[in-house]
Design a protein around this motif. Structure first.
Motif, PDB file in Angstrom:
ATOM      1  N   LEU A   9       0.828  -1.209   0.000  1.00  0.00           N
ATOM      2  CA  LEU A   9       0.000   0.000   0.000  1.00  0.00           C
ATOM      3  C   LEU A   9       0.866   1.265   0.000  1.00  0.00           C
ATOM      4  O   LEU A   9       0.585   2.224  -0.714  1.00  0.00           O
ATOM      5  CB  LEU A   9      -0.937   0.000   1.209  1.00  0.00           C
ATOM      6  CG  LEU A   9      -2.090  -0.990   1.163  1.00  0.00           C
ATOM      7  CD1 LEU A   9      -2.824  -1.005   2.503  1.00  0.00           C
ATOM      8  CD2 LEU A   9      -3.034  -0.633   0.038  1.00  0.00           C
ATOM      9  N   ARG A  10       1.894   1.248   0.812  1.00  0.00           N
ATOM     10  CA  ARG A  10       2.800   2.411   0.878  1.00  0.00           C
ATOM     11  C   ARG A  10       3.512   2.621  -0.467  1.00  0.00           C
ATOM     12  O   ARG A  10       3.631   3.745  -0.936  1.00  0.00           O
ATOM     13  CB  ARG A  10       3.820   2.191   1.999  1.00  0.00           C
ATOM     14  CG  ARG A  10       4.846   3.277   2.138  1.00  0.00           C
ATOM     15  CD  ARG A  10       4.260   4.506   2.759  1.00  0.00           C
ATOM     16  NE  ARG A  10       5.314   5.475   2.995  1.00  0.00           N
ATOM     17  CZ  ARG A  10       5.139   6.766   2.872  1.00  0.00           C
ATOM     18  NH1 ARG A  10       3.973   7.247   2.558  1.00  0.00           N
ATOM     19  NH2 ARG A  10       6.131   7.583   3.083  1.00  0.00           N
ATOM     20  N   HIS A  11       3.950   1.542  -1.050  1.00  0.00           N
ATOM     21  CA  HIS A  11       4.633   1.621  -2.338  1.00  0.00           C
ATOM     22  C   HIS A  11       3.697   2.195  -3.400  1.00  0.00           C
ATOM     23  O   HIS A  11       4.074   3.102  -4.149  1.00  0.00           O
ATOM     24  CB  HIS A  11       5.117   0.238  -2.738  1.00  0.00           C
ATOM     25  CG  HIS A  11       5.689   0.151  -4.120  1.00  0.00           C
ATOM     26  ND1 HIS A  11       5.855   1.216  -4.949  1.00  0.00           N
ATOM     27  CD2 HIS A  11       6.155  -0.903  -4.835  1.00  0.00           C
ATOM     28  CE1 HIS A  11       6.379   0.834  -6.099  1.00  0.00           C
ATOM     29  NE2 HIS A  11       6.558  -0.443  -6.059  1.00  0.00           N
ATOM     30  N   ASP A  12       2.479   1.691  -3.474  1.00  0.00           N
ATOM     31  CA  ASP A  12       1.514   2.185  -4.455  1.00  0.00           C
ATOM     32  C   ASP A  12       1.209   3.668  -4.240  1.00  0.00           C
ATOM     33  O   ASP A  12       1.081   4.429  -5.194  1.00  0.00           O
ATOM     34  CB  ASP A  12       0.221   1.376  -4.389  1.00  0.00           C
ATOM     35  CG  ASP A  12       0.417  -0.060  -4.846  1.00  0.00           C
ATOM     36  OD1 ASP A  12       1.453  -0.341  -5.495  1.00  0.00           O
ATOM     37  OD2 ASP A  12      -0.446  -0.896  -4.540  1.00  0.00           O
ATOM     38  N   ALA A  18       4.401  10.282  -6.915  1.00  0.00           N
ATOM     39  CA  ALA A  18       5.482  10.617  -7.845  1.00  0.00           C
ATOM     40  C   ALA A  18       4.920  10.933  -9.227  1.00  0.00           C
ATOM     41  O   ALA A  18       5.362  11.888  -9.888  1.00  0.00           O
ATOM     42  CB  ALA A  18       6.487   9.472  -7.921  1.00  0.00           C
ATOM     43  N   GLU A  19       3.947  10.172  -9.673  1.00  0.00           N
ATOM     44  CA  GLU A  19       3.339  10.417 -10.978  1.00  0.00           C
ATOM     45  C   GLU A  19       2.606  11.756 -10.994  1.00  0.00           C
ATOM     46  O   GLU A  19       2.691  12.509 -11.969  1.00  0.00           O
ATOM     47  CB  GLU A  19       2.372   9.280 -11.335  1.00  0.00           C
ATOM     48  CG  GLU A  19       1.725   9.436 -12.675  1.00  0.00           C
ATOM     49  CD  GLU A  19       2.729   9.457 -13.824  1.00  0.00           C
ATOM     50  OE1 GLU A  19       2.429  10.107 -14.841  1.00  0.00           O
ATOM     51  OE2 GLU A  19       3.804   8.849 -13.704  1.00  0.00           O
ATOM     52  N   ALA A  24       2.534  17.480 -12.726  1.00  0.00           N
ATOM     53  CA  ALA A  24       2.519  18.900 -12.368  1.00  0.00           C
ATOM     54  C   ALA A  24       3.732  19.621 -12.953  1.00  0.00           C
ATOM     55  O   ALA A  24       3.617  20.730 -13.483  1.00  0.00           O
ATOM     56  CB  ALA A  24       2.488  19.054 -10.848  1.00  0.00           C
ATOM     57  N   ARG A  25       4.902  19.000 -12.870  1.00  0.00           N
ATOM     58  CA  ARG A  25       6.106  19.615 -13.443  1.00  0.00           C
ATOM     59  C   ARG A  25       5.991  19.736 -14.956  1.00  0.00           C
ATOM     60  O   ARG A  25       6.391  20.743 -15.541  1.00  0.00           O
ATOM     61  CB  ARG A  25       7.346  18.805 -13.072  1.00  0.00           C
ATOM     62  CG  ARG A  25       7.832  19.023 -11.659  1.00  0.00           C
ATOM     63  CD  ARG A  25       9.231  18.471 -11.451  1.00  0.00           C
ATOM     64  NE  ARG A  25       9.396  17.110 -11.889  1.00  0.00           N
ATOM     65  CZ  ARG A  25       9.263  16.032 -11.124  1.00  0.00           C
ATOM     66  NH1 ARG A  25       8.955  16.161  -9.854  1.00  0.00           N
ATOM     67  NH2 ARG A  25       9.448  14.819 -11.604  1.00  0.00           N
ATOM     68  N   GLU A  26       5.440  18.708 -15.590  1.00  0.00           N
ATOM     69  CA  GLU A  26       5.275  18.753 -17.042  1.00  0.00           C
ATOM     70  C   GLU A  26       4.308  19.860 -17.447  1.00  0.00           C
ATOM     71  O   GLU A  26       4.547  20.574 -18.419  1.00  0.00           O
ATOM     72  CB  GLU A  26       4.784  17.395 -17.554  1.00  0.00           C
ATOM     73  CG  GLU A  26       4.577  17.342 -19.041  1.00  0.00           C
ATOM     74  CD  GLU A  26       5.861  17.517 -19.840  1.00  0.00           C
ATOM     75  OE1 GLU A  26       5.768  17.956 -21.000  1.00  0.00           O
ATOM     76  OE2 GLU A  26       6.942  17.245 -19.307  1.00  0.00           O
ATOM     77  N   ALA A  27       3.220  20.024 -16.707  1.00  0.00           N
ATOM     78  CA  ALA A  27       2.259  21.086 -17.010  1.00  0.00           C
ATOM     79  C   ALA A  27       2.917  22.455 -16.859  1.00  0.00           C
ATOM     80  O   ALA A  27       2.701  23.349 -17.685  1.00  0.00           O
ATOM     81  CB  ALA A  27       1.040  20.977 -16.094  1.00  0.00           C
TER      82      ALA A  27
END
Length: 59
Positions: A9-12, A18-19, A24-27
């Motif tokens: 759950l933590r990993h997901d 991160a995605e 947000a950075r791409e926008a």
């Protein structure tokens, strides 16, 4: 078993965060590129981007 599920759950959750940050950075990158493209074509800048004059306004 319980620890494995918590880890999964933590990993997901970290992958989703991160995605979202990447999107947000791409926008932001796309908006900046569009703004630079508009400025390069000689368009009038937005009023919020104009700088104030160093001199006081006269009456």
């Amino acid at each position: 078993m319980f620890e494995t599920e918590l880890h999964r759950l933590r990993h997901d959750d970290l992958v989703r965060r991160a995605e979202a940050e990447r999107r947000a950075r791409e926008a932001l990158r796309v908006r900046r590129a569009a703004r630079r493209g508009t400025a390069a074509r000689g368009a009038e800048p937005d009023s919020r981007t104009r700088r104030r004059s160093w001199f006081a306004r006269t009456a």
